[in-house]
Design a protein around this motif. Structure first.
Motif, mmCIF file in Angstrom:
data_model
loop_
_atom_site.group_PDB
_atom_site.id
_atom_site.type_symbol
_atom_site.label_atom_id
_atom_site.label_comp_id
_atom_site.label_asym_id
_atom_site.label_seq_id
_atom_site.Cartn_x
_atom_site.Cartn_y
_atom_site.Cartn_z
ATOM 1 N N TYR A 180 0.803 -1.222 0.000
ATOM 2 C CA TYR A 180 0.000 0.000 0.000
ATOM 3 C C TYR A 180 0.840 1.279 0.000
ATOM 4 O O TYR A 180 0.539 2.219 -0.722
ATOM 5 C CB TYR A 180 -0.963 0.005 1.202
ATOM 6 N N GLU A 181 1.887 1.305 0.807
ATOM 7 C CA GLU A 181 2.653 2.552 0.948
ATOM 8 C C GLU A 181 3.180 3.026 -0.414
ATOM 9 O O GLU A 181 3.001 4.185 -0.794
ATOM 10 C CB GLU A 181 3.809 2.341 1.928
ATOM 11 N N GLU A 182 3.784 2.113 -1.163
ATOM 12 C CA GLU A 182 4.311 2.486 -2.489
ATOM 13 C C GLU A 182 3.179 2.772 -3.478
ATOM 14 O O GLU A 182 3.229 3.721 -4.244
ATOM 15 C CB GLU A 182 5.160 1.360 -3.097
ATOM 16 N N ILE B 13 -8.473 2.785 -2.831
ATOM 17 C CA ILE B 13 -7.401 1.988 -3.450
ATOM 18 C C ILE B 13 -7.596 0.499 -3.170
ATOM 19 O O ILE B 13 -7.638 -0.332 -4.088
ATOM 20 C CB ILE B 13 -6.011 2.487 -2.961
ATOM 21 N N LYS B 14 -7.766 0.152 -1.896
ATOM 22 C CA LYS B 14 -7.931 -1.279 -1.573
ATOM 23 C C LYS B 14 -9.275 -1.793 -2.083
ATOM 24 O O LYS B 14 -9.382 -2.919 -2.555
ATOM 25 C CB LYS B 14 -7.846 -1.488 -0.057
ATOM 26 N N GLY B 15 -10.298 -0.932 -1.950
ATOM 27 C CA GLY B 15 -11.648 -1.344 -2.378
ATOM 28 C C GLY B 15 -11.685 -1.658 -3.869
ATOM 29 O O GLY B 15 -12.274 -2.653 -4.291
ATOM 30 N N THR B 16 -11.022 -0.823 -4.671
ATOM 31 C CA THR B 16 -11.026 -1.061 -6.120
ATOM 32 C C THR B 16 -10.341 -2.384 -6.437
ATOM 33 O O THR B 16 -10.812 -3.182 -7.249
ATOM 34 C CB THR B 16 -10.283 0.086 -6.870
ATOM 35 N N THR C 261 -13.154 -11.879 0.020
ATOM 36 C CA THR C 261 -11.841 -11.233 0.151
ATOM 37 C C THR C 261 -11.740 -10.607 1.546
ATOM 38 O O THR C 261 -12.751 -10.191 2.118
ATOM 39 C CB THR C 261 -11.611 -10.117 -0.894
ATOM 40 N N LEU C 262 -10.529 -10.585 2.039
ATOM 41 C CA LEU C 262 -10.296 -10.072 3.378
ATOM 42 C C LEU C 262 -8.966 -9.345 3.345
ATOM 43 O O LEU C 262 -8.058 -9.772 2.635
ATOM 44 C CB LEU C 262 -10.184 -11.288 4.304
ATOM 45 N N ASP C 263 -8.855 -8.244 4.092
ATOM 46 C CA ASP C 263 -7.546 -7.605 4.085
ATOM 47 C C ASP C 263 -7.125 -7.234 5.495
ATOM 48 O O ASP C 263 -7.947 -6.935 6.357
ATOM 49 C CB ASP C 263 -7.527 -6.385 3.169
ATOM 50 N N PHE C 264 -5.845 -7.287 5.691
ATOM 51 C CA PHE C 264 -5.269 -7.064 7.022
ATOM 52 C C PHE C 264 -4.177 -6.016 6.888
ATOM 53 O O PHE C 264 -3.188 -6.217 6.188
ATOM 54 C CB PHE C 264 -4.681 -8.392 7.508
ATOM 55 N N ASP C 265 -4.384 -4.872 7.562
ATOM 56 C CA ASP C 265 -3.427 -3.775 7.433
ATOM 57 C C ASP C 265 -2.242 -3.947 8.369
ATOM 58 O O ASP C 265 -2.417 -4.254 9.549
ATOM 59 C CB ASP C 265 -4.119 -2.443 7.766
ATOM 60 N N ILE C 266 -1.076 -3.721 7.825
ATOM 61 C CA ILE C 266 0.132 -3.777 8.658
ATOM 62 C C ILE C 266 0.793 -2.404 8.611
ATOM 63 O O ILE C 266 1.143 -1.915 7.526
ATOM 64 C CB ILE C 266 1.108 -4.864 8.157
ATOM 65 N N ARG C 267 0.914 -1.797 9.772
ATOM 66 C CA ARG C 267 1.504 -0.457 9.818
ATOM 67 C C ARG C 267 2.989 -0.519 10.145
ATOM 68 O O ARG C 267 3.437 -1.429 10.833
ATOM 69 C CB ARG C 267 0.776 0.405 10.847
ATOM 70 N N GLY C 268 3.708 0.443 9.631
ATOM 71 C CA GLY C 268 5.156 0.500 9.867
ATOM 72 C C GLY C 268 5.450 1.169 11.196
ATOM 73 O O GLY C 268 4.531 1.505 11.959
ATOM 74 N N GLU C 269 6.729 1.377 11.446
ATOM 75 C CA GLU C 269 7.138 1.850 12.762
ATOM 76 C C GLU C 269 6.692 3.287 13.059
ATOM 77 O O GLU C 269 6.637 3.695 14.210
ATOM 78 C CB GLU C 269 8.648 1.695 12.920
ATOM 79 N N ARG C 270 6.378 4.067 12.031
ATOM 80 C CA ARG C 270 5.880 5.422 12.290
ATOM 81 C C ARG C 270 4.354 5.468 12.309
ATOM 82 O O ARG C 270 3.746 6.523 12.311
ATOM 83 C CB ARG C 270 6.406 6.386 11.213
ATOM 84 N N SER D 152 -0.888 -4.177 3.027
ATOM 85 C CA SER D 152 -2.136 -4.813 3.415
ATOM 86 C C SER D 152 -2.089 -6.226 2.846
ATOM 87 O O SER D 152 -1.820 -6.404 1.661
ATOM 88 C CB SER D 152 -3.289 -4.008 2.824
ATOM 89 N N MET D 153 -2.294 -7.210 3.708
ATOM 90 C CA MET D 153 -2.306 -8.579 3.199
ATOM 91 C C MET D 153 -3.719 -8.848 2.708
ATOM 92 O O MET D 153 -4.681 -8.799 3.477
ATOM 93 C CB MET D 153 -1.943 -9.573 4.306
ATOM 94 N N ILE D 154 -3.851 -9.110 1.431
ATOM 95 C CA ILE D 154 -5.182 -9.352 0.865
ATOM 96 C C ILE D 154 -5.335 -10.849 0.622
ATOM 97 O O ILE D 154 -4.501 -11.473 -0.045
ATOM 98 C CB ILE D 154 -5.390 -8.534 -0.429
ATOM 99 N N PHE D 155 -6.384 -11.389 1.190
ATOM 100 C CA PHE D 155 -6.632 -12.830 1.088
ATOM 101 C C PHE D 155 -7.871 -13.036 0.227
ATOM 102 O O PHE D 155 -8.869 -12.349 0.368
ATOM 103 C CB PHE D 155 -6.849 -13.408 2.489
ATOM 104 N N VAL D 156 -7.772 -14.006 -0.653
ATOM 105 C CA VAL D 156 -8.839 -14.257 -1.614
ATOM 106 C C VAL D 156 -9.168 -15.744 -1.611
ATOM 107 O O VAL D 156 -8.269 -16.580 -1.716
ATOM 108 C CB VAL D 156 -8.325 -13.909 -3.034
#
Ligand SMILES: C[S@@+](CC[C@H](N)C(=O)[O-])C[C@H]1O[C@@H](n2cnc3c(N)ncnc32)[C@H](O)[C@@H]1O
Length: 392
Positions: A191-193, A235-238, A251-260, A266-270
């Motif tokens: 997601y970040e990039e 972005i993720k929804g599209t 579909t399921l997604d799991f957000d992973i945040r960085g140290e800041r 986002s891990m997207i599972f299908v």
């Protein structure tokens, strides 16, 4: 000067967000194998394909996805042997484009299994006769194109897609999902990039390939006045909508945040299977430290900062589920087994919370009675799978 073999061959240290990503993979694979391999109506076989395999081991010694998958498969094989469960074949395939990483990967795998692997061919492990491993110096694109062009039916397969950045053609996801039924995709959506570059002119073609669209302007237009939360949803929804359009049932997604605290990936599972969906919801629930489907490395951020960023408050899942169930079943009677199957399809809450939710509803006086077919009431505040619940 690099004088240590590790510095030359190995990838850099494993970051926290990488660890979380790999924890998801590790936690998911054993229950998934148990479900598909031990299914008495199936072929007792399964396959995991890791098309961005990496070097196998990070410089700090932590395991990369291929080593995790091999160790997990061995653990599962041993468990099945102890219990006399029949396994036919567990197939693990690793694809890595970079020659240096590939050579290191091959070496790492050989040291884990204690045997030599054949180049670009399937190797059957002597020590674990049901385990087959293929490792190839190739690309995600070529491998998946060849697979979908030449194989009509496949055994239950998880595709783990873990690219750097956003070089991940949607076309191949589409091919997999439209051709095969027993498949699950676990995609690392960077997601970040993606968020940073989504409107940059020079990468519009690549972005279009990632989202499976010719023209990105309908997405970028929506982003023009969007807040950061809205951007995330768009972005993720599209991406998830497009997956659903080509055959992904859940579909399921799991957000992973960085140290800041920034949303890193986002891990997207299908999947097309409600049991697979429920299992992954459970894993996300277990790994999450916010009670939302999200991981924030709290040790690195001040609590206050987390609040300032407006992250989700802890929510009580059984309470939320009790409201969902009551809304659906008010005034009706349903067998608990069937209710569990309905909850399996809840967008985020796993079905393991069903009985806790029923207990809450009971306490709130929203359940008239819980009984078996014979009209015999069951023990107070218990909810056996075969019993019926009559809601007020
Ligand atoms: C994020 S790393 C993978 C990390 C690995 N999955 C792990 O968890 O240990 C991405 C890897 O994919 C490789 N790669 C990049 N483009 C590729 C492609 N088109 N096909 C296959 N591998 C690729 C890179 O060389 C790199 O080793």
């Amino acid at each position: 000067m690099k004088n240590n073999i590790k510095d030359v061959f190995f990838e850099k240290e494993q970051a926290k967000h990488t660890k979380v990503k790999l924890d998801i993979l590790r936690e998911y694979v054993i229950p998934w194998m148990r479900k598909v391999v031990l299914n008495k109506y199936g072929s007792n076989s399964c396959c995991v394909i890791d098309t961005f395999a990496g070097a196998g081991i990070y410089s700090d010694g932590s395991e990369g996805s291929p080593i995790i998958l091999i160790n997990t498969a061995i653990k599962f094989i041993k468990q099945a042997e102890e219990k006399n469960f029949k396994i036919n074949k567990i197939l693990l395939t690793f694809i890595e484009k970079d020659k240096k990483n590939y050579l290191q990967l091959k070496k790492s795998i050989e040291s884990v299994i204690g045997e030599k692997l054949k180049d670009g061919e399937l190797s059957n492990c002597e020590k674990y006769p049901t385990l087959f491993i293929a490792v190839e110096n190739g690309t995600h694109e070529t491998f998946l194109k060849d697979l979908t062009d030449s194989v009509e039916n496949i055994i239950p397969t998880v595709f783990f897609m873990d690219p750097f950045g956003f070089d991940l053609p949607f076309e191949l996801n589409k091919k997999i999902l439209s051709k095969y039924s027993n498949v699950e995709l676990l995609i690392n959506f960077m997601y970040e990039e993606i968020n940073r570059f989504i409107a940059v002119e020079s990468v519009q073609k690549k972005m279009g390939k990632l989202f499976g669209v010719k023209d990105m302007s309908f997405i970028t237009k929506k982003l023009e006045k969007a807040s950061s939360e809205e951007r995330k949803q768009i972005i993720k929804g599209t991406y998830k909508d497009n997956l659903e359009k080509c055959g992904a049932k859940y579909t399921l997604d799991f957000d992973i945040r960085g140290e800041r605290g920034q949303l890193k990936m986002s891990m997207i599972f299908v999947t097309k299977n409600s049991n697979g969906f429920d299992t992954m919801k459970e894993i996300f629930d277990k790994i999450s430290n916010t009670n939302g489907l999200e991981y924030i490395p709290l040790t690195d951020i001040e609590e206050e900062q987390v609040r300032l960023e407006g992250f989700e408050e802890k929510i009580d899942k059984s309470k939320e589920l009790s409201e969902y169930i009551y809304e659906l079943e008010k005034g009706k009677t349903i067998q608990i087994n069937n209710l569990i199957n309905i909850v399996k399809e809840h967008p985020t809450i796993p079905s393991k919370y069903t009985k806790a939710a029923l207990k809450k509803l009971n306490l709130e006086g929203k359940i008239e009675k819980v009984y078996r077919r014979t009209e015999v009431l069951v023990k107070r505040n218990t909810f056996p799978d075969d019993a019926y619940v009559k809601f007020i």
